[in-house]
Write a protein that holds these residues in place. Structure first.
Motif, PDB file in Angstrom:
ATOM      1  N   ALA A 124       0.813  -1.215   0.000  1.00  0.00           N
ATOM      2  CA  ALA A 124       0.000   0.000   0.000  1.00  0.00           C
ATOM      3  C   ALA A 124       0.848   1.268   0.000  1.00  0.00           C
ATOM      4  CB  ALA A 124      -0.911  -0.027   1.215  1.00  0.00           C
ATOM      5  N   ASP A 125       2.024   1.179   0.654  1.00  0.00           N
ATOM      6  CA  ASP A 125       2.811   2.412   0.781  1.00  0.00           C
ATOM      7  C   ASP A 125       3.794   2.626  -0.369  1.00  0.00           C
ATOM      8  OD1 ASP A 125       4.414   0.330   1.392  1.00  0.00           O
ATOM      9  OD2 ASP A 125       5.330   1.244   3.149  1.00  0.00           O
ATOM     10  N   LEU A 126       3.728   1.803  -1.376  1.00  0.00           N
ATOM     11  CA  LEU A 126       4.678   1.971  -2.476  1.00  0.00           C
ATOM     12  C   LEU A 126       4.211   3.095  -3.406  1.00  0.00           C
ATOM     13  CD1 LEU A 126       7.188   1.037  -3.946  1.00  0.00           C
ATOM     14  CD2 LEU A 126       5.834  -0.682  -5.087  1.00  0.00           C
ATOM     15  N   ASP A 127       5.068   4.063  -3.549  1.00  0.00           N
ATOM     16  CA  ASP A 127       4.742   5.205  -4.385  1.00  0.00           C
ATOM     17  C   ASP A 127       5.020   4.854  -5.842  1.00  0.00           C
ATOM     18  OD1 ASP A 127       4.443   7.565  -5.657  1.00  0.00           O
ATOM     19  OD2 ASP A 127       6.045   8.623  -4.603  1.00  0.00           O
ATOM     20  N   LEU A 128       3.953   4.582  -6.545  1.00  0.00           N
ATOM     21  CA  LEU A 128       4.135   4.189  -7.947  1.00  0.00           C
ATOM     22  C   LEU A 128       3.900   5.353  -8.888  1.00  0.00           C
ATOM     23  CD1 LEU A 128       2.406   0.738  -7.840  1.00  0.00           C
ATOM     24  CD2 LEU A 128       4.808   1.187  -8.251  1.00  0.00           C
ATOM     25  N   ASP A 129       4.024   6.483  -8.327  1.00  0.00           N
ATOM     26  CA  ASP A 129       3.689   7.680  -9.058  1.00  0.00           C
ATOM     27  C   ASP A 129       4.760   8.091 -10.048  1.00  0.00           C
ATOM     28  OD1 ASP A 129       1.342   8.830  -8.835  1.00  0.00           O
ATOM     29  OD2 ASP A 129       2.005  10.552  -7.642  1.00  0.00           O
ATOM     30  N   TRP A 130       5.904   7.503  -9.936  1.00  0.00           N
ATOM     31  CA  TRP A 130       7.018   7.940 -10.778  1.00  0.00           C
ATOM     32  C   TRP A 130       7.027   7.204 -12.103  1.00  0.00           C
ATOM     33  CZ3 TRP A 130      10.473  11.856 -10.035  1.00  0.00           C
ATOM     34  CH2 TRP A 130      10.338  12.535  -8.826  1.00  0.00           C
ATOM     35  N   PRO A 131       7.230   7.947 -13.182  1.00  0.00           N
ATOM     36  CA  PRO A 131       7.264   7.281 -14.488  1.00  0.00           C
ATOM     37  C   PRO A 131       8.352   6.222 -14.527  1.00  0.00           C
ATOM     38  CG  PRO A 131       7.590   9.669 -14.711  1.00  0.00           C
ATOM     39  CD  PRO A 131       7.488   9.377 -13.258  1.00  0.00           C
ATOM     40  N   GLN A 132       7.988   5.074 -15.086  1.00  0.00           N
ATOM     41  CA  GLN A 132       8.935   3.962 -15.142  1.00  0.00           C
ATOM     42  C   GLN A 132       9.458   3.772 -16.567  1.00  0.00           C
ATOM     43  OE1 GLN A 132       9.673   2.105 -12.273  1.00  0.00           O
ATOM     44  NE2 GLN A 132       8.343   3.396 -11.047  1.00  0.00           N
ATOM     45  N   ASN A 133       9.629   4.856 -17.274  1.00  0.00           N
ATOM     46  CA  ASN A 133      10.194   4.748 -18.623  1.00  0.00           C
ATOM     47  C   ASN A 133      11.099   5.934 -18.889  1.00  0.00           C
ATOM     48  OD1 ASN A 133       8.515   6.897 -20.233  1.00  0.00           O
ATOM     49  ND2 ASN A 133       7.110   5.809 -18.886  1.00  0.00           N
ATOM     50  N   SER A 134      12.118   5.677 -19.696  1.00  0.00           N
ATOM     51  CA  SER A 134      13.171   6.684 -19.849  1.00  0.00           C
ATOM     52  C   SER A 134      12.683   7.949 -20.551  1.00  0.00           C
ATOM     53  CB  SER A 134      14.350   6.086 -20.614  1.00  0.00           C
ATOM     54  OG  SER A 134      13.965   5.814 -21.952  1.00  0.00           O
ATOM     55  N   GLY A 135      11.618   7.803 -21.386  1.00  0.00           N
ATOM     56  CA  GLY A 135      11.123   8.966 -22.112  1.00  0.00           C
ATOM     57  C   GLY A 135      10.676  10.093 -21.194  1.00  0.00           C
ATOM     58  N   ALA A 136      10.409   9.758 -19.943  1.00  0.00           N
ATOM     59  CA  ALA A 136       9.903  10.777 -19.016  1.00  0.00           C
ATOM     60  C   ALA A 136      11.030  11.587 -18.376  1.00  0.00           C
ATOM     61  CB  ALA A 136       9.071  10.107 -17.943  1.00  0.00           C
ATOM     62  N   TYR A 137      12.261  11.217 -18.692  1.00  0.00           N
ATOM     63  CA  TYR A 137      13.387  11.894 -18.046  1.00  0.00           C
ATOM     64  C   TYR A 137      14.313  12.496 -19.095  1.00  0.00           C
ATOM     65  CZ  TYR A 137      11.673   9.065 -14.190  1.00  0.00           C
ATOM     66  OH  TYR A 137      10.879   8.492 -13.236  1.00  0.00           O
ATOM     67  N   GLU A 138      14.619  13.760 -18.914  1.00  0.00           N
ATOM     68  CA  GLU A 138      15.539  14.406 -19.856  1.00  0.00           C
ATOM     69  C   GLU A 138      16.897  14.586 -19.184  1.00  0.00           C
ATOM     70  OE1 GLU A 138      16.150  18.627 -22.167  1.00  0.00           O
ATOM     71  OE2 GLU A 138      14.322  18.299 -21.016  1.00  0.00           O
ATOM     72  N   LEU A 139      17.882  13.885 -19.714  1.00  0.00           N
ATOM     73  CA  LEU A 139      19.202  13.964 -19.098  1.00  0.00           C
ATOM     74  C   LEU A 139      19.801  15.351 -19.325  1.00  0.00           C
ATOM     75  CD1 LEU A 139      20.825  10.521 -20.020  1.00  0.00           C
ATOM     76  CD2 LEU A 139      19.493  11.147 -18.020  1.00  0.00           C
ATOM     77  N   LYS A 140      20.419  15.899 -18.261  1.00  0.00           N
ATOM     78  CA  LYS A 140      20.986  17.249 -18.348  1.00  0.00           C
ATOM     79  C   LYS A 140      22.519  17.230 -18.356  1.00  0.00           C
ATOM     80  CE  LYS A 140      17.199  19.820 -17.767  1.00  0.00           C
ATOM     81  NZ  LYS A 140      16.684  20.596 -18.879  1.00  0.00           N
ATOM     82  N   ALA A 141      23.080  16.693 -17.330  1.00  0.00           N
ATOM     83  CA  ALA A 141      24.546  16.686 -17.238  1.00  0.00           C
ATOM     84  C   ALA A 141      24.988  15.530 -16.367  1.00  0.00           C
ATOM     85  CB  ALA A 141      25.023  17.987 -16.618  1.00  0.00           C
TER      86      ALA A 141
END
Ligand SMILES: Nc1ncnc2c1ncn2[C@@H]1O[C@H](COP(=O)(O)OP(=O)(O)OP(=O)(O)O)[C@@H](O)[C@H]1O
Length: 573
Positions: free
Chosen positions: A18-35
């Motif tokens: 119940a306490d697992l936060d599954l709110d975070w996108p689990q695919n790389s497209g959701a993250y933009e690498l910066k540095a």
């Protein structure tokens, strides 16, 4: 959701707690690498933007080929990080596979590691190490994290200043719980239910029982590393930091435990530290693990009870010493910038290819046999039927099980280099040996190679193939447990005294992670060059350039086997 590792075993993901936060996108497209903000021996760490969550994160990217465990084993470990709610344990937001890399999405700790902070301070002319008050706050946070994990039967195995990360609000978290166990160790990866004997960690911080391998070790190994980290925070480098890995091993096993006295300038520094602090170090650095206190017991000690708050740490340290955020110092030069850009483009290309395949897979029938093999396994946070975010949790395929993690499977699909001789060809894993050999930058042994200067692939092969639980180091005797060929030699009698300036601390800063000075060029782990002679080898101040078995084996092979007369003999054969 099914997860399948190299065992081919299908694992039905357990229902999400119940306490697992599954709110975070689990695919790389959701993250933009910066540095790139850091580099370890087996991973690169990037700062990235997650628009969906309107925040920056850190993403640790590890090559799957470098990891020891199967995807489902790794997933079981990641799960602990995904679930962690402890204020001192860096949790994982997401974990997925992109082509041949494993991405671990974590909170961004803007001040980077405690090692980085000490380097910045040193460069700013503020001397070595931290003030005792700050150390108390940092170590207390570390103990809270250790206590939490030890209660669950988990051992970190790589506690050191570079794994203690600080955020702008003064919070300190332990990073990488479990990750040390995924990395090459020279022995088989641990599997559930097996006792821990794996040779994992970084030599300077490693407990004697982990080196000796005579009996399984437990969470008390972390308490030893914690004691070494206390010294590291006080002096900015671990004791024995300038010694070759093999001498670190011998000293740790043979000499009395290190202390502040192990440092050359003890007389000058001893008044900087209270008896309470020195007592903590003495308690933790007891050779008999049973005598070391638990994390919970340590927390009851006055030194930690009186530890200043993190607010005080912010006021005294972060507001007084200008510690730039990791991303502000991530790129040091134009050439680094260019290289980082190239790396970024490559990762983005991988990301795109990966996402295209995903779309194709969702849209139609499986790709035909001639197309590039579609990864079969998946690794994803357990799905929750009640989660509102399932839409963002695109299942991410992992590489086919057989290509996943075992170093012995490395290079499968590639023709292994020819064995140098018949003997080597019959070594348990000559391909692995060759891989380790070439990774270490050594030439394959041939008749022209100077004796003792090239890596002996047979030794490396043995280390790679050593059965779980075999004894590699016993006291002062190197013992390969081989009936046919006994490669024994007594240890050098002249084990050096425990001392050492932080030689190479700046050099380390120039070659190794920790953002400010990370060089994308810096080769990692076993790939790092090792001088021909152990005696002349400068170790980094952090000692963390040397990683486990490979470097250890490499060092051994370069030193040759020393006989009782101290002469280097022909090795192995
Ligand atoms: N979540 C994070 N936020 C900010 N910086 C990070 C984060 N995780 C790692 N880093 C930075 O990246 C560096 C490299 O991290 P990594 O865990 O790969 O290697 P390490 O622990 O320093 O060395 P090794 O893995 O070789 O033992 C860290 O020392 C730290 O400075």
């Amino acid at each position: 959701m099914l997860s399948r590792g190299k065992s081919g075993r299908n694992v039905e993901a357990e229902a999400a707690p119940a306490d697992l936060d599954l709110d975070w996108p689990q695919n790389s497209g959701a993250y933009e690498l910066k540095a790139q903000i850091g580099q370890g021996a087996f991973a690169k760490v990037w700062q990235a933007r997650c628009d969906e969550k309107d925040t920056d994160v850190a993403i640790k990217i590890m090559e799957l080929d470098n990891l020891m465990l199967s995807i489902d084993d790794i997933y079981q470990e990641v799960r602990v990080m995904l679930l962690s709610k402890n204020p001192s344990v860096l949790r994982a937001y997401a974990c997925f596979v992109v082509k041949r890399s494993l991405w671990l999405v974590m909170p961004l700790m803007r001040k980077g590691s405690c090692l980085r902070i000490m380097r910045v301070m040193k460069r700013a002319g503020l001397g070595e190490g931290m003030k005792e008050d700050w150390i108390a706050t940092i170590l207390k946070a570390t103990l809270i994290g250790l206590e939490y994990f030890h209660k669950q039967g988990k051992v970190h195995r790589d506690i050191k200043a570079s794994n203690l990360l600080m955020d702008s609000d003064g919070s300190v978290m332990i990073s990488d719980f479990g990750v040390a166990g995924w990395l090459p160790s020279g022995q088989q990866g641990r599997r559930d239910g097996e006792q821990r004997r794996t040779f994992v960690g970084t030599p300077c911080w490693m407990a004697p029982e982990v080196m000796e391998q005579t009996s399984p070790y437990d969470e008390k190994a972390d308490i030893w590393s914690f004691g070494i980290t206390a010294l590291e925070l006080a002096k900015s480098y671990a004791p024995y930091a300038r010694l070759a890995p093999m001498k670190v091993l011998l000293n740790t096993i043979q000499m009395p435990p290190p202390s502040l006295k192990s440092y050359d300038d003890y007389q000058e520094t001893k008044q900087k530290f209270s008896r309470h602090f020195r007592d903590i170090i003495t308690l933790c650095l007891q050779k008999n693990p049973a005598h070391r206190p638990s994390a919970a017991t340590l927390l009851t000690k006055r030194f930690f009870k009186n530890a200043p708050t993190k607010e005080k740490l912010v006021k005294e340290l972060l507001e007084t010493v200008p510690i730039p955020d990791t991303c502000d110092t991530a790129i040091a030069s134009d050439s680094e910038k260019r290289e980082q850009q190239m790396m970024l483009e490559k990762i983005q290309q991988d990301q795109q290819e990966h996402m295209q395949k995903q779309k194709l897979k969702e849209a139609g029938p499986a790709p035909d046999a001639n197309s590039e093999a579609e990864p079969a396994a998946t690794i994803q946070a357990p799905t929750s039927s009640s989660s509102s975010s399932t839409g963002s949790q695109t299942p991410v395929p992992a590489p086919a099980p057989e290509s996943s993690v075992s170093p012995t499977a490395q290079g499968s699909g590639e023709a292994p280099p020819p064995a140098p001789d018949a003997d080597q060809a019959s070594a348990p894993d000559s391909a692995a040996a060759q891989t380790a050999s070439s990774q270490a930058g050594a030439t394959a042994p041939d008749s022209e190679a100077p004796p003792g200067k090239a890596i002996n692939p047979r030794i490396v092969a043995r280390l790679e193939a050593a059965p779980q639980g075999s004894s590699f180091v016993r006291g002062a005797t190197w013992d390969f447990d081989d009936d046919e060929e006994d490669a024994k030699a007594t240890a050098p009698a002249d084990a050096p005294a425990a001392s050492g300036a932080p030689a190479g601390a700046d050099a380390a800063a120039a070659t190794k992670g920790d953002g400010a000075s990370a060089s994308p060029n810096g080769v990692a782990g076993a790939q790092k060059a090792v001088p021909a002679s152990a005696e002349e080898k400068p170790q980094t101040g952090s000692g963390d350039e040397v990683d486990g078995f490979e470097a250890f084996a490499l060092e051994y092979s370069k030193m040759g086997v020393k006989g009782e007369d101290g002469k280097v003999a022909e090795q192995g054969s």
